[in-house]
Design a protein around this motif. Structure first.
Motif, PDB file in Angstrom:
ATOM      1  N   HIS A 123       6.181  -0.417   2.667  1.00 43.72           N
ATOM      2  CA  HIS A 123       7.617  -0.217   2.476  1.00 43.72           C
ATOM      3  C   HIS A 123       8.311  -1.430   1.869  1.00 43.72           C
ATOM      4  O   HIS A 123       9.487  -1.360   1.513  1.00 43.72           O
ATOM      5  N   HIS A 124       7.582  -2.548   1.728  1.00 39.03           N
ATOM      6  CA  HIS A 124       8.120  -3.714   1.024  1.00 39.03           C
ATOM      7  C   HIS A 124       7.963  -3.572  -0.488  1.00 39.03           C
ATOM      8  O   HIS A 124       8.476  -4.419  -1.240  1.00 39.03           O
ATOM      9  N   MET A 125       7.250  -2.557  -0.933  1.00 35.32           N
ATOM     10  CA  MET A 125       6.955  -2.371  -2.350  1.00 35.32           C
ATOM     11  C   MET A 125       7.551  -1.062  -2.851  1.00 35.32           C
ATOM     12  O   MET A 125       7.991  -0.221  -2.059  1.00 35.32           O
ATOM     13  N   ASP A 126       7.569  -0.891  -4.170  1.00 36.28           N
ATOM     14  CA  ASP A 126       7.957   0.393  -4.739  1.00 36.28           C
ATOM     15  C   ASP A 126       6.821   1.369  -4.479  1.00 36.28           C
ATOM     16  O   ASP A 126       5.670   1.135  -4.887  1.00 36.28           O
ATOM     17  N   LEU A 127       7.133   2.466  -3.808  1.00 35.25           N
ATOM     18  CA  LEU A 127       6.114   3.346  -3.241  1.00 35.25           C
ATOM     19  C   LEU A 127       5.136   3.897  -4.278  1.00 35.25           C
ATOM     20  O   LEU A 127       3.916   3.678  -4.163  1.00 35.25           O
ATOM     21  N   GLU A 128       5.624   4.634  -5.245  1.00 37.41           N
ATOM     22  CA  GLU A 128       4.697   5.294  -6.181  1.00 37.41           C
ATOM     23  C   GLU A 128       3.871   4.311  -6.994  1.00 37.41           C
ATOM     24  O   GLU A 128       2.637   4.476  -7.082  1.00 37.41           O
ATOM     25  N   PRO A 129       4.461   3.264  -7.595  1.00 37.85           N
ATOM     26  CA  PRO A 129       3.626   2.295  -8.313  1.00 37.85           C
ATOM     27  C   PRO A 129       2.577   1.633  -7.423  1.00 37.85           C
ATOM     28  O   PRO A 129       1.446   1.384  -7.867  1.00 37.85           O
ATOM     29  N   GLY A 141     -15.358   5.744  -4.200  1.00 40.24           N
ATOM     30  CA  GLY A 141     -15.721   5.918  -2.799  1.00 40.24           C
ATOM     31  C   GLY A 141     -14.986   4.985  -1.866  1.00 40.24           C
ATOM     32  O   GLY A 141     -15.161   5.065  -0.644  1.00 40.24           O
ATOM     33  N   GLY A 142     -14.126   4.114  -2.420  1.00 44.91           N
ATOM     34  CA  GLY A 142     -13.354   3.189  -1.593  1.00 44.91           C
ATOM     35  C   GLY A 142     -12.226   3.901  -0.870  1.00 44.91           C
ATOM     36  O   GLY A 142     -11.836   5.017  -1.222  1.00 44.91           O
ATOM     37  N   ARG A 143     -11.670   3.239   0.135  1.00 45.29           N
ATOM     38  CA  ARG A 143     -10.694   3.914   0.991  1.00 45.29           C
ATOM     39  C   ARG A 143      -9.428   3.082   1.160  1.00 45.29           C
ATOM     40  O   ARG A 143      -9.486   1.872   1.394  1.00 45.29           O
ATOM     41  N   LEU A 144      -8.291   3.763   1.033  1.00 43.40           N
ATOM     42  CA  LEU A 144      -6.979   3.185   1.308  1.00 43.40           C
ATOM     43  C   LEU A 144      -6.552   3.602   2.700  1.00 43.40           C
ATOM     44  O   LEU A 144      -6.569   4.790   3.037  1.00 43.40           O
ATOM     45  N   LEU A 145      -6.160   2.622   3.520  1.00 48.71           N
ATOM     46  CA  LEU A 145      -5.719   2.879   4.888  1.00 48.71           C
ATOM     47  C   LEU A 145      -4.356   2.218   5.090  1.00 48.71           C
ATOM     48  O   LEU A 145      -4.239   0.995   5.008  1.00 48.71           O
ATOM     49  N   VAL A 146      -3.352   3.050   5.322  1.00 48.05           N
ATOM     50  CA  VAL A 146      -1.975   2.569   5.446  1.00 48.05           C
ATOM     51  C   VAL A 146      -1.434   2.906   6.823  1.00 48.05           C
ATOM     52  O   VAL A 146      -1.573   4.042   7.302  1.00 48.05           O
ATOM     53  N   VAL A 147      -0.822   1.920   7.467  1.00 48.70           N
ATOM     54  CA  VAL A 147       0.030   2.142   8.639  1.00 48.70           C
ATOM     55  C   VAL A 147       1.417   1.734   8.195  1.00 48.70           C
ATOM     56  O   VAL A 147       1.657   0.563   7.883  1.00 48.70           O
ATOM     57  N   GLY A 148       2.326   2.715   8.089  1.00 47.56           N
ATOM     58  CA  GLY A 148       3.586   2.432   7.441  1.00 47.56           C
ATOM     59  C   GLY A 148       4.815   2.769   8.245  1.00 47.56           C
ATOM     60  O   GLY A 148       4.755   3.415   9.302  1.00 47.56           O
ATOM     61  N   LEU A 149       5.954   2.329   7.723  1.00 48.48           N
ATOM     62  CA  LEU A 149       7.272   2.622   8.275  1.00 48.48           C
ATOM     63  C   LEU A 149       8.044   3.468   7.277  1.00 48.48           C
ATOM     64  O   LEU A 149       7.890   3.296   6.062  1.00 48.48           O
ATOM     65  N   ALA A 150       8.877   4.354   7.791  1.00 48.83           N
ATOM     66  CA  ALA A 150       9.730   5.178   6.938  1.00 48.83           C
ATOM     67  C   ALA A 150      11.003   5.520   7.699  1.00 48.83           C
ATOM     68  O   ALA A 150      11.132   5.232   8.889  1.00 48.83           O
ATOM     69  N   ALA A 197      12.852   0.381   5.744  1.00 50.52           N
ATOM     70  CA  ALA A 197      12.197   1.347   4.867  1.00 50.52           C
ATOM     71  C   ALA A 197      13.249   2.091   4.055  1.00 50.52           C
ATOM     72  O   ALA A 197      14.345   2.391   4.548  1.00 50.52           O
ATOM     73  N   ARG A 198      12.918   2.440   2.823  1.00 50.41           N
ATOM     74  CA  ARG A 198      13.835   3.174   1.955  1.00 50.41           C
ATOM     75  C   ARG A 198      13.529   4.669   1.951  1.00 50.41           C
ATOM     76  O   ARG A 198      14.434   5.495   1.958  1.00 50.41           O
ATOM     77  N   GLU A 199      12.252   5.033   1.923  1.00 56.58           N
ATOM     78  CA  GLU A 199      11.875   6.436   1.861  1.00 56.58           C
ATOM     79  C   GLU A 199      11.813   7.058   3.252  1.00 56.58           C
ATOM     80  O   GLU A 199      11.532   6.372   4.235  1.00 56.58           O
ATOM     81  N   THR A 200      12.056   8.366   3.306  1.00 57.83           N
ATOM     82  CA  THR A 200      11.864   9.100   4.545  1.00 57.83           C
ATOM     83  C   THR A 200      10.385   9.411   4.719  1.00 57.83           C
ATOM     84  O   THR A 200       9.586   9.294   3.780  1.00 57.83           O
TER      85      THR A 200
END
Length: 234
Positions: A123-129, A141-150, A197-200
């Protein structure tokens, strides 16, 4: 923060605001770390091949330490100089950990990481980019793991946060039964940068599913969501 009729942080109700202040005082007396609480989820979701991990927003290196123990070489990345310095000092004697003071978008999208973790940093970054860049940083085969705030954006979000609000002090008193008497920033540790956070939750979910087909989003207790995505193997 944009105003939402469902968000108690922006409500005009004096009763709700008074309740929030009371919960805030209780939580301050019995604090616990919501982000560290989800480290177990991150470790359980690591891919089988995890030779190299990137922890975006590494802070003071708590998750870096746990990723290192899981058998990966780790790059800890933080846009805040004090945070990056704290992690660098913590792992000064470990050749398996590299620390960079840089922004996530400065990391080359060369597919060189098996794991990218983001705990309370997306949430500190621009979400889509940021999500698109994560796809480029990951190896096949790599993995993205996010724990985020909204932000709260729907009645269901409000219901989950209300449950979290009342469960939070209970967990705090169990984990930290003695009243805390240390004010953040006075114990010699760097203060972690914070941002609303900016996005819902709904906006994060829909953006992730559009940008990263197959992404798995789940709303969690304690004011967080989890997001998991695995890059297609080629």
């Amino acid at each position: 923060m944009p105003r939402s009729p469902f968000d108690p942080r922006t409500t005009t109700s004096s009763l709700v605001r008074a309740g929030g202040r009371w919960l805030g005082r209780v939580n301050a007396r019995h604090p616990w770390n919501h982000n560290d609480h989800f480290h177990g989820w991150v470790l359980r979701r690591l891919p089988r091949r995890r030779r190299r991990a990137l922890d975006v927003g590494c802070g003071t290196g708590t998750l870096v330490h746990r990723l290192r123990r899981a058998g990966t070489t780790v790059v800890g990345l933080d846009a805040d100089a004090a945070m990056a310095a704290a992690t660098a000092a913590r792992f000064a004697g470990d050749p398996g950990v590299t620390t960079r003071h840089a922004r996530f978008e400065d990391v080359p999208a060369d597919g060189s990481f098996d794991v990218v973790t983001m705990v309370a940093s997306l949430h500190h970054m621009d979400l889509e980019p940021a999500l698109r860049h994560a796809a480029g940083v990951l190896a096949p085969g790599g993995r993205l793991l996010v724990v985020g705030l909204a932000r709260i954006g729907a009645p269901r979000d409000l219901a989950v946060d209300l449950v979290s609000s009342f469960a939070n002090p209970v967990v705090g008193m169990v984990r930290h039964p003695r009243r805390a008497d240390v004010t953040p920033g006075t114990d010699g540790r760097p203060v972690v940068p914070v941002r609303d956070a900016r996005e819902t939750y709904g906006e994060v979910r829909e953006t992730a599913r559009r940008v990263l087909p197959g992404a798995r989003f789940r709303r969690r207790l304690f004011f967080r969501y989890t997001l998991e995505w695995t890059s297609s193997a080629t």
